[in-house]
Design a protein around this motif. Structure first.
Motif, PDB file in Angstrom:
ATOM      1  N   THR A  53       0.798  -1.207  -0.083  1.00 61.39           N
ATOM      2  CA  THR A  53       0.025  -0.117  -0.062  1.00 61.39           C
ATOM      3  C   THR A  53       0.829   1.360  -0.143  1.00 61.39           C
ATOM      4  OG1 THR A  53      -0.125  -0.052   2.421  1.00 61.39           O
ATOM      5  CG2 THR A  53      -1.885  -1.025   1.289  1.00 61.39           C
ATOM      6  N   VAL A  54       2.013   1.348   0.561  1.00 62.89           N
ATOM      7  CA  VAL A  54       2.895   2.340   0.593  1.00 62.89           C
ATOM      8  C   VAL A  54       3.545   2.662  -0.676  1.00 62.89           C
ATOM      9  CG1 VAL A  54       4.735   3.670   1.658  1.00 62.89           C
ATOM     10  CG2 VAL A  54       3.134   2.087   3.088  1.00 62.89           C
ATOM     11  N   THR A  55       3.327   3.704  -1.387  1.00 58.25           N
ATOM     12  CA  THR A  55       4.138   4.181  -2.768  1.00 58.25           C
ATOM     13  C   THR A  55       4.674   5.401  -2.582  1.00 58.25           C
ATOM     14  OG1 THR A  55       2.042   4.913  -3.491  1.00 58.25           O
ATOM     15  CG2 THR A  55       2.192   2.857  -4.171  1.00 58.25           C
ATOM     16  N   TYR A  56       4.531   5.967  -1.642  1.00 60.95           N
ATOM     17  CA  TYR A  56       5.215   7.524  -1.502  1.00 60.95           C
ATOM     18  C   TYR A  56       5.667   7.534   0.004  1.00 60.95           C
ATOM     19  CZ  TYR A  56       3.150   8.632  -5.754  1.00 60.95           C
ATOM     20  OH  TYR A  56       2.576   8.913  -7.179  1.00 60.95           O
ATOM     21  N   ILE A  57       6.723   8.171   0.273  1.00 59.42           N
ATOM     22  CA  ILE A  57       7.119   8.670   1.577  1.00 59.42           C
ATOM     23  C   ILE A  57       6.280   9.957   1.936  1.00 59.42           C
ATOM     24  CG2 ILE A  57       8.847   9.304   3.160  1.00 59.42           C
ATOM     25  CD1 ILE A  57      10.801   7.877   1.363  1.00 59.42           C
ATOM     26  N   PRO A  58       5.412  10.105   2.744  1.00 61.35           N
ATOM     27  CA  PRO A  58       4.689  11.271   2.865  1.00 61.35           C
ATOM     28  C   PRO A  58       5.438  12.465   3.238  1.00 61.35           C
ATOM     29  CG  PRO A  58       4.001   9.387   4.451  1.00 61.35           C
ATOM     30  CD  PRO A  58       5.237   8.962   3.854  1.00 61.35           C
ATOM     31  N   GLY A  59       5.078  13.467   2.790  1.00 57.66           N
ATOM     32  CA  GLY A  59       5.970  14.815   3.121  1.00 57.66           C
ATOM     33  C   GLY A  59       5.737  15.816   2.011  1.00 57.66           C
ATOM     34  N   ASP A  81      -0.365   6.919   0.177  1.00 62.98           N
ATOM     35  CA  ASP A  81      -0.685   6.125  -1.159  1.00 62.98           C
ATOM     36  C   ASP A  81      -1.090   7.235  -2.141  1.00 62.98           C
ATOM     37  OD1 ASP A  81      -2.823   6.847   0.361  1.00 62.98           O
ATOM     38  OD2 ASP A  81      -3.820   5.057  -0.024  1.00 62.98           O
ATOM     39  N   GLN A  82      -1.385   8.588  -2.038  1.00 65.58           N
ATOM     40  CA  GLN A  82      -1.978   9.444  -3.006  1.00 65.58           C
ATOM     41  C   GLN A  82      -1.270  10.892  -2.919  1.00 65.58           C
ATOM     42  OE1 GLN A  82      -5.980   9.788  -2.144  1.00 65.58           O
ATOM     43  NE2 GLN A  82      -5.727  10.569  -0.042  1.00 65.58           N
ATOM     44  N   ILE A  83      -1.463  11.562  -3.744  1.00 67.42           N
ATOM     45  CA  ILE A  83      -1.014  13.018  -4.019  1.00 67.42           C
ATOM     46  C   ILE A  83      -2.106  13.811  -3.424  1.00 67.42           C
ATOM     47  CG2 ILE A  83      -0.457  14.832  -5.572  1.00 67.42           C
ATOM     48  CD1 ILE A  83       0.605  12.656  -7.555  1.00 67.42           C
ATOM     49  N   LYS A  84      -1.721  14.595  -2.490  1.00 65.82           N
ATOM     50  CA  LYS A  84      -2.711  15.607  -1.667  1.00 65.82           C
ATOM     51  C   LYS A  84      -2.955  16.878  -2.519  1.00 65.82           C
ATOM     52  CE  LYS A  84      -3.990  13.025   1.688  1.00 65.82           C
ATOM     53  NZ  LYS A  84      -5.519  12.548   1.996  1.00 65.82           N
ATOM     54  N   SER A  85      -1.855  17.422  -2.837  1.00 67.24           N
ATOM     55  CA  SER A  85      -2.074  18.801  -3.581  1.00 67.24           C
ATOM     56  C   SER A  85      -0.522  18.969  -4.368  1.00 67.24           C
ATOM     57  CB  SER A  85      -2.389  19.864  -2.442  1.00 67.24           C
ATOM     58  OG  SER A  85      -0.961  20.224  -1.733  1.00 67.24           O
ATOM     59  N   VAL A  86      -0.886  19.892  -5.315  1.00 70.02           N
ATOM     60  CA  VAL A  86       0.273  20.411  -6.328  1.00 70.02           C
ATOM     61  C   VAL A  86      -0.018  22.056  -6.387  1.00 70.02           C
ATOM     62  CG1 VAL A  86       1.296  20.382  -8.561  1.00 70.02           C
ATOM     63  CG2 VAL A  86       0.366  18.317  -7.418  1.00 70.02           C
ATOM     64  N   SER A 144       9.718  12.095  -7.999  1.00 67.42           N
ATOM     65  CA  SER A 144      10.913  10.783  -7.728  1.00 67.42           C
ATOM     66  C   SER A 144      11.436  11.011  -6.659  1.00 67.42           C
ATOM     67  CB  SER A 144      11.683  11.224  -8.940  1.00 67.42           C
ATOM     68  OG  SER A 144      12.280  12.509  -8.768  1.00 67.42           O
ATOM     69  N   LYS A 145      11.389  11.980  -5.806  1.00 64.79           N
ATOM     70  CA  LYS A 145      12.028  12.083  -4.594  1.00 64.79           C
ATOM     71  C   LYS A 145      11.195  11.377  -3.521  1.00 64.79           C
ATOM     72  CE  LYS A 145      13.781  16.605  -5.570  1.00 64.79           C
ATOM     73  NZ  LYS A 145      13.539  18.087  -5.533  1.00 64.79           N
ATOM     74  N   ALA A 146      10.078  11.502  -3.504  1.00 61.65           N
ATOM     75  CA  ALA A 146       8.890  10.928  -2.634  1.00 61.65           C
ATOM     76  C   ALA A 146       8.752   9.366  -3.050  1.00 61.65           C
ATOM     77  CB  ALA A 146       7.782  11.482  -2.983  1.00 61.65           C
ATOM     78  N   VAL A 147       9.251   8.656  -3.894  1.00 57.30           N
ATOM     79  CA  VAL A 147       8.792   7.468  -4.196  1.00 57.30           C
ATOM     80  C   VAL A 147       9.706   6.326  -3.037  1.00 57.30           C
ATOM     81  CG1 VAL A 147       9.254   5.407  -5.703  1.00 57.30           C
ATOM     82  CG2 VAL A 147       8.330   7.477  -6.665  1.00 57.30           C
TER      83      VAL A 147
END
Length: 150
Positions: A53-59, A81-86, A144-147
């Motif tokens: 389930t973990v695809t990104y390091i939160p931050g 697991d998802q993008i919150k905002s850009v 790519s930094k968050a993967v």
């Protein structure tokens, strides 16, 4: 005949006794909750679930985009697991005046990403093709930094 005994208790003593009994019961319950051994889940199952389930390091991750002489800071906020905002950090009014499609293009991309669309499947509009492709490249650089590396 039996003798009747009369006991005189003062109300203050009853209140103090009730408070101390209540605190004693609260302390016993608190100690029981703190030190009672908890059941542990199997570690193999927990590791498999988190790895899937973990695809990104939160931050919060940043990347820089260059538009002419201006450098834009793009900020991507991700959960596990998802993008919150850009969004842009410190977007200057001169940039939005010189490049009017930058802000609406980012907002449309952000809506797609928050909805769960993979970044490679985001539709690019013809009127802002270059702007959106540049923004997507910046978002990919930040992600790519968050993967999570395996």
């Amino acid at each position: 005949m039996s003798k009747t005994k009369i006991i005189v208790l003062q109300m203050k003593e009853l209140v103090y006794t009730g408070i101390f009994v209540g605190l004693g019961i609260l302390l016993i319950v608190l100690l029981f909750v703190m030190f009672y051994p908890k059941k542990e889940k199997s570690s193999d199952m927990a590791e498999n679930v988190t790895a899937e389930t973990v695809t990104y390091i939160p931050g919060i991750y940043n990347s820089e985009l260059t538009l002419g002489e201006n450098v834009l800071n793009l900020e991507v906020i991700v959960d596990e697991d998802q993008i919150k905002s850009v969004s842009f950090v410190n977007l200057d009014d001169t940039v939005t005046t010189m490049y009017p499609l930058v802000k609406p293009s980012l907002e449309s991309i952000e809506k797609e990403l928050i909805a769960g669309t993979p970044i490679d499947e985001i539709p690019i509009q013809e009127k802002s093709k270059y702007t959106q492709s540049m923004l997507l490249d910046g978002i990919k650089a930040a992600l790519s930094k968050a993967v999570v590396e395996e």
